[in-house]
Design a protein around this motif. Structure first.
Motif, PDB file in Angstrom:
ATOM      1  N   VAL A  47      27.507  37.029  -9.183  1.00  0.00           N
ATOM      2  CA  VAL A  47      27.527  37.889  -7.998  1.00  0.00           C
ATOM      3  C   VAL A  47      26.125  38.381  -7.656  1.00  0.00           C
ATOM      4  N   TYR A  48      25.500  39.092  -8.578  1.00  0.00           N
ATOM      5  CA  TYR A  48      24.209  39.718  -8.275  1.00  0.00           C
ATOM      6  C   TYR A  48      23.134  38.688  -7.957  1.00  0.00           C
ATOM      7  N   ASN A  49      23.026  37.644  -8.744  1.00  0.00           N
ATOM      8  CA  ASN A  49      21.975  36.643  -8.527  1.00  0.00           C
ATOM      9  C   ASN A  49      22.372  35.523  -7.573  1.00  0.00           C
ATOM     10  N   ALA A  50      23.659  35.292  -7.387  1.00  0.00           N
ATOM     11  CA  ALA A  50      24.090  34.137  -6.599  1.00  0.00           C
ATOM     12  C   ALA A  50      24.514  34.486  -5.176  1.00  0.00           C
ATOM     13  N   THR A  51      25.139  35.617  -4.961  1.00  0.00           N
ATOM     14  CA  THR A  51      25.690  35.892  -3.631  1.00  0.00           C
ATOM     15  C   THR A  51      25.198  37.184  -2.996  1.00  0.00           C
ATOM     16  N   ARG A  52      24.793  38.158  -3.770  1.00  0.00           N
ATOM     17  CA  ARG A  52      24.409  39.462  -3.221  1.00  0.00           C
ATOM     18  C   ARG A  52      23.050  39.366  -2.536  1.00  0.00           C
ATOM     19  N   LEU A  53      22.965  39.879  -1.310  1.00  0.00           N
ATOM     20  CA  LEU A  53      21.729  39.842  -0.546  1.00  0.00           C
ATOM     21  C   LEU A  53      20.782  40.939  -1.031  1.00  0.00           C
ATOM     22  N   HIS A  54      19.495  40.615  -1.109  1.00  0.00           N
ATOM     23  CA  HIS A  54      18.491  41.558  -1.584  1.00  0.00           C
ATOM     24  C   HIS A  54      17.462  41.805  -0.485  1.00  0.00           C
ATOM     25  N   SER A  55      17.287  43.054  -0.118  1.00  0.00           N
ATOM     26  CA  SER A  55      16.370  43.392   0.969  1.00  0.00           C
ATOM     27  C   SER A  55      14.926  43.022   0.636  1.00  0.00           C
ATOM     28  N   ALA A  56      14.527  43.122  -0.605  1.00  0.00           N
ATOM     29  CA  ALA A  56      13.151  42.783  -0.988  1.00  0.00           C
ATOM     30  C   ALA A  56      12.878  41.287  -0.885  1.00  0.00           C
ATOM     31  N   LEU A  57      13.934  40.479  -0.777  1.00  0.00           N
ATOM     32  CA  LEU A  57      13.792  39.020  -0.691  1.00  0.00           C
ATOM     33  C   LEU A  57      14.197  38.512   0.689  1.00  0.00           C
ATOM     34  N   SER A  58      13.948  39.291   1.716  1.00  0.00           N
ATOM     35  CA  SER A  58      14.292  38.940   3.101  1.00  0.00           C
ATOM     36  C   SER A  58      15.789  38.705   3.278  1.00  0.00           C
ATOM     37  N   TYR A  59      16.580  39.487   2.570  1.00  0.00           N
ATOM     38  CA  TYR A  59      18.041  39.447   2.668  1.00  0.00           C
ATOM     39  C   TYR A  59      18.643  38.096   2.332  1.00  0.00           C
ATOM     40  N   VAL A  60      18.156  37.498   1.264  1.00  0.00           N
ATOM     41  CA  VAL A  60      18.769  36.293   0.697  1.00  0.00           C
ATOM     42  C   VAL A  60      19.009  36.551  -0.787  1.00  0.00           C
ATOM     43  N   PRO A  61      19.984  35.865  -1.382  1.00  0.00           N
ATOM     44  CA  PRO A  61      20.235  36.025  -2.811  1.00  0.00           C
ATOM     45  C   PRO A  61      19.057  35.498  -3.636  1.00  0.00           C
ATOM     46  N   PRO A  62      18.825  36.036  -4.833  1.00  0.00           N
ATOM     47  CA  PRO A  62      17.713  35.586  -5.670  1.00  0.00           C
ATOM     48  C   PRO A  62      17.721  34.084  -5.947  1.00  0.00           C
ATOM     49  N   ASN A  63      18.880  33.505  -6.208  1.00  0.00           N
ATOM     50  CA  ASN A  63      18.935  32.065  -6.484  1.00  0.00           C
ATOM     51  C   ASN A  63      18.452  31.254  -5.282  1.00  0.00           C
ATOM     52  N   GLU A  64      18.870  31.652  -4.101  1.00  0.00           N
ATOM     53  CA  GLU A  64      18.448  30.951  -2.886  1.00  0.00           C
ATOM     54  C   GLU A  64      16.954  31.150  -2.638  1.00  0.00           C
ATOM     55  N   PHE A  65      16.462  32.351  -2.889  1.00  0.00           N
ATOM     56  CA  PHE A  65      15.044  32.643  -2.729  1.00  0.00           C
ATOM     57  C   PHE A  65      14.202  31.750  -3.652  1.00  0.00           C
ATOM     58  N   GLU A  66      14.633  31.617  -4.906  1.00  0.00           N
ATOM     59  CA  GLU A  66      13.913  30.763  -5.855  1.00  0.00           C
ATOM     60  C   GLU A  66      13.957  29.304  -5.429  1.00  0.00           C
ATOM     61  N   ASP A  67      15.075  28.857  -4.878  1.00  0.00           N
ATOM     62  CA  ASP A  67      15.166  27.487  -4.370  1.00  0.00           C
ATOM     63  C   ASP A  67      14.181  27.252  -3.225  1.00  0.00           C
ATOM     64  N   GLN A  68      14.077  28.234  -2.327  1.00  0.00           N
ATOM     65  CA  GLN A  68      13.134  28.135  -1.213  1.00  0.00           C
ATOM     66  C   GLN A  68      11.692  28.062  -1.714  1.00  0.00           C
ATOM     67  N   LEU A  69      11.373  28.860  -2.720  1.00  0.00           N
ATOM     68  CA  LEU A  69      10.016  28.811  -3.305  1.00  0.00           C
ATOM     69  C   LEU A  69       9.730  27.468  -3.935  1.00  0.00           C
ATOM     70  N   ALA A  70      10.714  26.924  -4.621  1.00  0.00           N
ATOM     71  CA  ALA A  70      10.530  25.608  -5.260  1.00  0.00           C
ATOM     72  C   ALA A  70      10.306  24.517  -4.222  1.00  0.00           C
ATOM     73  N   GLN A  71      11.027  24.592  -3.095  1.00  0.00           N
ATOM     74  CA  GLN A  71      10.855  23.599  -2.033  1.00  0.00           C
ATOM     75  C   GLN A  71       9.478  23.727  -1.379  1.00  0.00           C
ATOM     76  N   GLN A  72       8.995  24.944  -1.218  1.00  0.00           N
ATOM     77  CA  GLN A  72       7.673  25.155  -0.625  1.00  0.00           C
ATOM     78  C   GLN A  72       6.564  24.654  -1.559  1.00  0.00           C
ATOM     79  N   ALA A  73       6.789  24.785  -2.854  1.00  0.00           N
ATOM     80  CA  ALA A  73       5.788  24.352  -3.836  1.00  0.00           C
ATOM     81  C   ALA A  73       5.733  22.837  -3.965  1.00  0.00           C
ATOM     82  N   ALA A  74       6.842  22.175  -3.667  1.00  0.00           N
ATOM     83  CA  ALA A  74       6.905  20.712  -3.820  1.00  0.00           C
ATOM     84  C   ALA A  74       6.235  19.972  -2.688  1.00  0.00           C
TER      85      ALA A  74
END
Length: 74
Positions: A47-74
């Protein structure tokens, strides 16, 4: 890390603990410590890391935010 006496020192931890208590602990009605040990990690991972939106991460879940960072780095 902030300086001693800074009121924002533990803001992230305090925010997480509030969310954990309000969205899981108070609602779950745990019977004993073993109940807590078996259910809290599931809440954090599913719940917390997979679906809950986080304001500090532009209102996306942490898992999705990390995926976006990985795609930008690749």
């Amino acid at each position: 890390m902030s300086s001693a006496g800074n009121p924002y020192h533990d803001a992230q931890a305090e925010s997480f603990m509030k969310t954990l208590k309000v969205e899981q602990v108070y609602l779950a009605g745990y019977e004993d410590f073993q109940d807590v040990v078996s259910h809290l990690p599931q809440f954090i991972d599913q719940v917390y890391n997979a679906t809950r939106l986080h304001s500090a991460l532009s209102y996306v879940p942490p898992n999705e935010f990390e995926d976006q960072l990985a795609q930008q780095a690749a």
